[in-house]
Each structure stands twice: as structure tokens, then as C-alpha cells.
Design a protein around this motif. Sequence first.
Motif, short mmCIF file in Angstrom:
data_model
loop_
_atom_site.label_atom_id
_atom_site.label_comp_id
_atom_site.label_asym_id
_atom_site.label_seq_id
_atom_site.Cartn_x
_atom_site.Cartn_y
_atom_site.Cartn_z
N VAL A 98 128.21 63.55 73.56
CA VAL A 98 128.25 62.45 72.58
C VAL A 98 127.00 61.59 72.66
N ALA A 99 126.34 61.56 73.83
CA ALA A 99 125.08 60.82 73.93
C ALA A 99 123.99 61.55 73.16
N ALA A 100 123.95 62.88 73.27
CA ALA A 100 122.93 63.66 72.56
C ALA A 100 123.11 63.58 71.05
N SER A 101 124.36 63.41 70.59
CA SER A 101 124.61 63.32 69.15
C SER A 101 124.34 61.94 68.59
N GLY A 102 124.10 60.96 69.46
CA GLY A 102 123.84 59.61 69.00
C GLY A 102 125.09 58.80 68.73
N GLU A 103 126.26 59.27 69.15
CA GLU A 103 127.51 58.56 68.88
C GLU A 103 127.73 57.38 69.82
N ILE A 104 127.12 57.39 70.99
CA ILE A 104 127.28 56.29 71.93
C ILE A 104 125.91 55.80 72.37
N GLY A 105 125.88 54.57 72.88
CA GLY A 105 124.62 53.97 73.29
C GLY A 105 124.53 53.74 74.78
N PRO A 106 123.47 53.09 75.24
CA PRO A 106 123.25 52.87 76.68
C PRO A 106 124.37 52.08 77.35
N ALA A 107 124.95 51.10 76.65
CA ALA A 107 126.03 50.32 77.26
C ALA A 107 127.26 51.18 77.52
N HIS A 108 127.59 52.08 76.60
CA HIS A 108 128.71 53.00 76.81
C HIS A 108 128.44 53.89 78.02
N ILE A 109 127.22 54.41 78.09
CA ILE A 109 126.85 55.31 79.19
C ILE A 109 126.98 54.60 80.52
N ALA A 110 126.54 53.36 80.59
CA ALA A 110 126.61 52.61 81.85
C ALA A 110 128.06 52.43 82.30
#
Length: 448
Positions: A98-110
Motif C-alpha cells: 500500500v505504500a508503493a501504491s501511494g495509498e498511505i503516507g509516512p505517518a501511517h508507516i511510522a
Amino acid sequence: MSEQVMGPEARAALERARLGEVARRRESYTRLEQVAELDRSAVAEVTGDRSTERLLEELWRISAAEARRAVAESRDLCPRRSLLGEALPPRLPCTATVAASGEIGPAHIAIIRATMRRLDGVEGLPAHAWADAEQALADEATRWGPRGLQAVADRLLAHLDPDGDEPPEEARSRDDELLVTRRRNGTLLFRGRMGDPVDGEAFLEVIDGLATRCGPEDQRELALRRVDGLKDLVADARSPRGIAGDTTGPDPDGRPEGDGEVPTALLPEPRRADPAEGASRVERPGRALLTITIDHRWLRQALGERGGYGLLDSGARVHPATARRWACDAEIIPVVLGSRSEPLDVGRTRRTATDAIRRALDLRDGGCAFPGCARRPRRCQAHHVDHWLDGGDTALDNMCLLCSFHHQLIHHGHWTTRMIDGRPWFTPPWVIDPDRRPRPGGRPRVPT
């Protein structure tokens, strides 16, 4: 602006903004792939740098903290190689997708990475449960903002690691403080801290109860209403009857009132002002009125083996022994859903929610049910999903909590609400989501 009358230029601007953010997030993942390539190829050894982090500091002229974060994220979200050179998938494969698709951002990843690090330390957690948790978080991240995802992550941790971060059994009084500074002109400045979450809950119950608006014409900000409520509390304390105004005293046997087992019988009468006395009347705070939700087994074993906790309305955890202690002095409301003593469905007999329904809504929704809103229950109103005037019942399965802002948005905006499996779901207008995908509302649940 209504989407029915929205012009093509506005629609195009919204679409450009949405696609622009997706493109930026994809570019962020591409950046991580570049970091992973440098790390896998051990380029730092060729350049003479101590590590990939140090190489990035020089190559991109970034801080050491940013370099460390980039390398750590790349090792979690990008393909890896084993010590034998074998290709391995990312450590967090669903999050990587989902990160590669652009669906989530840095805050979600953290948030996802921090949660999974916590689960790494849970002893005895099966590998499939760990993988299911990562998949659930990645899926929820596509529907929630960072605040909503953090709530989902907290409940997931509470489910998979119930003994982790055990709340303190008793507050550490040495951490409590109230600093008051008086200036030369007589102005007072306050700064304080309460270590016990139950003490904090009781404090807010009293202050926010006194800070309720006096009517629609009361336009004071919350901060001003709170300090005015504190003034009322001080004035009440200086009255002849004192702050409590409690004339009941001890019982005939000499035991203090409320001492003994946790109350489970009749619920206390609602604290409502007498309409004849006017809306500006300030009630005495009396004893604390709290709702603590706790498993009966944990309450009985509070003084024995470790494990379990109670939940306040705010979501804060309290030790079972603390709940037992407070039950001696406070009016504790046992939350019993669907019992014969508290019917939760009053059908068409009345328009407003009963106290029983309201308490059930507080427990189920945890505050404003609108996705991403963090307003606490005391700041919310009970909303009929199918309006009462249109034949909707005053029942738990037809109501949800909404703050005043989102209540107005639902009634006058273009969001739609419906109940699915006893939970409110909200469908955004096209301007928010072109696909109009329903979003779960209420207190985030542990994904199953």
C-alpha cells in the motif's frame, strides 16, 4: 459547495490535489527503494563511509536522524537479501504494497512500524497472528488518517498483548503537582499534572460538567468556560455547606457511605438541572460519577495474579485494584448491555435517548462516531440514523454519537450514514472519495 452544482474546474482541482498526493507518496517509496539498493549493495564500504546512514548524510545532505529513519524504513518495506544472497520479501509486505501504491503516507508507516516492533517483543505470539496483524494494519491505514489508525493499533495491541504496558496499581503521588504563580498585577498562572488516570478522569468530569454551555447564546471558548467552572467550584467550596454538600453521613453501623463491594444494583439518578431554576444554575459536583468498564474476573482477582485492566471513558487503562479502591468512594456505573433492568430499545415511545441507551452509546462509539473524530462522549449528542420524524426508532441499533460539528454536517451535508452489524458506517461525498467507499465509524475495533 454541493457536488451537484460543483463546476468542472472545481472537480478538476480536487482530482489534481488527490492525484498529486498519491504521486508524492509513490515517490517517497521510490526513495526508499533507492536506499535499499544502496544498502543491499554495500556501497558505503566502497565509498569509505561507516554505514549506509552515514553515506546518505553526505549524499543527500540530510540529518543523521533522517538518514537512520530512511534506512530503517527501507529494511522493513523493501525486498531484502539473506546472508546467502537469497532474495527475501519485505519484512512488512502488506504495508510495502500500500505504500508503493501511494495509498498511505509516512505517518501511517511510522505507526505500523512502531506497532509491529511492539508485537516483536510479545512472548509466545504465533507467527500467523503477527502476519495477520500487519495485514490488518495495512488495510486499515487505507481507510483511516493517522489518528484513527493509531486508535486501531492501540486496540490491536491491547488484544494481542493484554499484559503489556500494565497501568500502575496506584498513582505515584510524588509525580503530582500544581504550580501556581501570582504576578504583581494579581494574575494567577497554573501548571499541573496528575499521574493517576482515574484522578484525571474525575477532574475532567467535574470541570467539563461545570463548563457546559448555558445555551445557544453562550459563545465562550472551552478554555474560558473551564476557568469559569473552576471559579464556580471555588465559590461553592467557600459556601457555608462546603464543597461536597453531602448530608448523608455514615450509616448506622458507623461504616463510611459507599464502603464495601462494587455497586451493581440500581443506577444513580441522572444529574440534571431543574428547568425551573434556569439553565445558568451550577450543580454541586458531589462525588465523582465515573464509568469503568472491566471484566468481572479481573475485578475479583485484582489482589491476586497479574493481568487485566479497566477502561475509563477516555480509553485510559486502570489497574483492577485501583478500580476496587475507587468503587468505595465514587458512584461507579456498571455497564450492562441488554439486561432486563436496562432496556436498550424504547422504540417509538420517546424521541430522546434514555440514560441506558446513552451509556451504551458511550461504550460502543467511544465518542463522536464520525471517522477520525476524537471528541469524547461528554461533548457529543445522540443522533438518529433513521430520523425519528421519519419513523426511526429511539434504539441503540438506530443511533450513534456525533459531536455538534459532525451532527450538523450529517444533517446538512452530503455524507450518508447507515448501521451495519450494529455499527455506524459513513459514506463520504464524491468530493472526498470518488468511489464513495463506506467508512466504519465509532470506536475503532480490533480487525478480525
